[in-house]
Design a protein around this motif. Sequence first.
Motif, PDB file in Angstrom:
ATOM      1  N   LEU A  11      -6.609 -24.925  48.712  1.00  0.00           N
ATOM      2  CA  LEU A  11      -6.508 -26.382  48.705  1.00  0.00           C
ATOM      3  C   LEU A  11      -7.860 -26.967  48.314  1.00  0.00           C
ATOM      4  N   VAL A  12      -7.835 -27.879  47.347  1.00  0.00           N
ATOM      5  CA  VAL A  12      -9.065 -28.491  46.877  1.00  0.00           C
ATOM      6  C   VAL A  12      -8.789 -29.957  46.572  1.00  0.00           C
ATOM      7  N   GLN A  13      -9.793 -30.776  46.724  1.00  0.00           N
ATOM      8  CA  GLN A  13      -9.638 -32.185  46.401  1.00  0.00           C
ATOM      9  C   GLN A  13      -9.724 -32.396  44.894  1.00  0.00           C
ATOM     10  N   ALA A  14      -9.110 -33.455  44.444  1.00  0.00           N
ATOM     11  CA  ALA A  14      -9.191 -33.805  43.025  1.00  0.00           C
ATOM     12  C   ALA A  14     -10.652 -33.916  42.601  1.00  0.00           C
ATOM     13  N   GLY A  15     -10.939 -33.356  41.440  1.00  0.00           N
ATOM     14  CA  GLY A  15     -12.307 -33.329  40.943  1.00  0.00           C
ATOM     15  C   GLY A  15     -13.055 -32.066  41.299  1.00  0.00           C
ATOM     16  N   GLY A  16     -12.481 -31.287  42.196  1.00  0.00           N
ATOM     17  CA  GLY A  16     -13.125 -30.062  42.629  1.00  0.00           C
ATOM     18  C   GLY A  16     -12.875 -28.899  41.680  1.00  0.00           C
ATOM     19  N   SER A  17     -13.348 -27.738  42.102  1.00  0.00           N
ATOM     20  CA  SER A  17     -13.255 -26.537  41.270  1.00  0.00           C
ATOM     21  C   SER A  17     -12.724 -25.373  42.078  1.00  0.00           C
ATOM     22  N   LEU A  18     -12.101 -24.460  41.373  1.00  0.00           N
ATOM     23  CA  LEU A  18     -11.655 -23.189  41.937  1.00  0.00           C
ATOM     24  C   LEU A  18     -11.827 -22.119  40.875  1.00  0.00           C
ATOM     25  N   ARG A  19     -12.086 -20.916  41.332  1.00  0.00           N
ATOM     26  CA  ARG A  19     -12.084 -19.780  40.418  1.00  0.00           C
ATOM     27  C   ARG A  19     -11.055 -18.775  40.903  1.00  0.00           C
ATOM     28  N   LEU A  20     -10.083 -18.529  40.066  1.00  0.00           N
ATOM     29  CA  LEU A  20      -9.074 -17.520  40.369  1.00  0.00           C
ATOM     30  C   LEU A  20      -9.504 -16.192  39.759  1.00  0.00           C
ATOM     31  N   SER A  21      -9.192 -15.146  40.470  1.00  0.00           N
ATOM     32  CA  SER A  21      -9.457 -13.798  39.982  1.00  0.00           C
ATOM     33  C   SER A  21      -8.148 -13.039  39.884  1.00  0.00           C
ATOM     34  N   CYS A  22      -8.095 -12.143  38.943  1.00  0.00           N
ATOM     35  CA  CYS A  22      -6.935 -11.262  38.782  1.00  0.00           C
ATOM     36  C   CYS A  22      -7.464  -9.847  38.613  1.00  0.00           C
ATOM     37  N   ALA A  23      -7.268  -9.059  39.636  1.00  0.00           N
ATOM     38  CA  ALA A  23      -7.734  -7.680  39.608  1.00  0.00           C
ATOM     39  C   ALA A  23      -6.608  -6.763  39.168  1.00  0.00           C
ATOM     40  N   ALA A  24      -6.932  -5.864  38.250  1.00  0.00           N
ATOM     41  CA  ALA A  24      -5.931  -4.970  37.692  1.00  0.00           C
ATOM     42  C   ALA A  24      -6.218  -3.530  38.069  1.00  0.00           C
ATOM     43  N   SER A  25      -5.165  -2.792  38.326  1.00  0.00           N
ATOM     44  CA  SER A  25      -5.302  -1.361  38.542  1.00  0.00           C
ATOM     45  C   SER A  25      -5.164  -0.658  37.205  1.00  0.00           C
ATOM     46  N   GLY A  26      -5.489   0.614  37.186  1.00  0.00           N
ATOM     47  CA  GLY A  26      -5.296   1.386  35.965  1.00  0.00           C
ATOM     48  C   GLY A  26      -6.540   1.452  35.111  1.00  0.00           C
ATOM     49  N   ARG A  27      -6.573   2.465  34.250  1.00  0.00           N
ATOM     50  CA  ARG A  27      -7.763   2.696  33.434  1.00  0.00           C
ATOM     51  C   ARG A  27      -7.655   2.082  32.055  1.00  0.00           C
ATOM     52  N   THR A  28      -6.550   1.425  31.753  1.00  0.00           N
ATOM     53  CA  THR A  28      -6.349   0.900  30.409  1.00  0.00           C
ATOM     54  C   THR A  28      -6.427  -0.613  30.369  1.00  0.00           C
ATOM     55  N   PHE A  29      -7.079  -1.203  31.336  1.00  0.00           N
ATOM     56  CA  PHE A  29      -7.147  -2.664  31.416  1.00  0.00           C
ATOM     57  C   PHE A  29      -7.689  -3.259  30.132  1.00  0.00           C
ATOM     58  N   SER A  30      -8.656  -2.621  29.528  1.00  0.00           N
ATOM     59  CA  SER A  30      -9.288  -3.165  28.334  1.00  0.00           C
ATOM     60  C   SER A  30      -8.357  -3.184  27.126  1.00  0.00           C
ATOM     61  N   ILE A  70     -11.418 -19.106  30.737  1.00  0.00           N
ATOM     62  CA  ILE A  70     -10.962 -17.755  31.056  1.00  0.00           C
ATOM     63  C   ILE A  70     -11.999 -16.774  30.544  1.00  0.00           C
ATOM     64  N   TYR A  71     -12.332 -15.810  31.375  1.00  0.00           N
ATOM     65  CA  TYR A  71     -13.225 -14.746  30.946  1.00  0.00           C
ATOM     66  C   TYR A  71     -12.845 -13.479  31.696  1.00  0.00           C
ATOM     67  N   ARG A  72     -13.367 -12.377  31.225  1.00  0.00           N
ATOM     68  CA  ARG A  72     -12.982 -11.094  31.832  1.00  0.00           C
ATOM     69  C   ARG A  72     -14.185 -10.167  31.912  1.00  0.00           C
ATOM     70  N   ASP A  73     -14.082  -9.261  32.840  1.00  0.00           N
ATOM     71  CA  ASP A  73     -15.073  -8.204  33.011  1.00  0.00           C
ATOM     72  C   ASP A  73     -14.304  -6.892  33.001  1.00  0.00           C
ATOM     73  N   THR A  78     -11.113  -6.998  35.843  1.00  0.00           N
ATOM     74  CA  THR A  78     -10.815  -8.315  36.403  1.00  0.00           C
ATOM     75  C   THR A  78     -10.887  -9.398  35.332  1.00  0.00           C
ATOM     76  N   VAL A  79      -9.959 -10.315  35.419  1.00  0.00           N
ATOM     77  CA  VAL A  79      -9.969 -11.500  34.568  1.00  0.00           C
ATOM     78  C   VAL A  79     -10.051 -12.715  35.489  1.00  0.00           C
ATOM     79  N   TYR A  80     -10.722 -13.745  35.012  1.00  0.00           N
ATOM     80  CA  TYR A  80     -10.988 -14.918  35.831  1.00  0.00           C
ATOM     81  C   TYR A  80     -10.458 -16.183  35.151  1.00  0.00           C
ATOM     82  N   LEU A  81     -10.116 -17.140  35.981  1.00  0.00           N
ATOM     83  CA  LEU A  81      -9.761 -18.476  35.502  1.00  0.00           C
ATOM     84  C   LEU A  81     -10.613 -19.460  36.289  1.00  0.00           C
ATOM     85  N   GLN A  82     -11.614 -20.007  35.631  1.00  0.00           N
ATOM     86  CA  GLN A  82     -12.460 -21.022  36.242  1.00  0.00           C
ATOM     87  C   GLN A  82     -11.839 -22.378  35.955  1.00  0.00           C
TER      88      GLN A  82
END
Length: 124
Positions: A11-30, A70-73, A78-82
């Motif tokens: 939960l965040v107020q309007a105007g605020g920020s969140l960063r979502l993360s998506c962690a993946a299993s497996g060796r073929t993420f790339s 969106i960026y990824r490592d 992991t992929v992120y959504l800022q």
Amino acid sequence: QVHLVETGGGLVQAGGSLRLSCAASGRTFSRYAMGWFRQAPLKEREFVGAISWSGGSTSYADSGKGRFTIYRDNAKNTVYLQMNSLKPEDTAVYYCAADFFGGLGSDWRVYDYWGQGTQVTVSS
């Protein structure tokens, strides 16, 4: 096979920020292009954005352009959504999805694997 787990919603107020993360299993993420989608109650699933397997290319829906990044490592599988400058209309369950050797698809049907989703609520 790829297993995806999203975290970072809340939960965040309007105007605020969140960063979502998506962690993946497996060796073929790339080898997977990754997409972010969202679905609000009584609405269809909506494309938010996508990133190429290398991270070199991204695509965004108009609703998030200039506010979402969106960026990824690949080393961390992991992929992120800022999300910045959040609005009440951004309230939805957010999902990440993987498309094997895919492009920057905006059609949810091309994605092979999905996470369970994370709730984002933006209060006015």
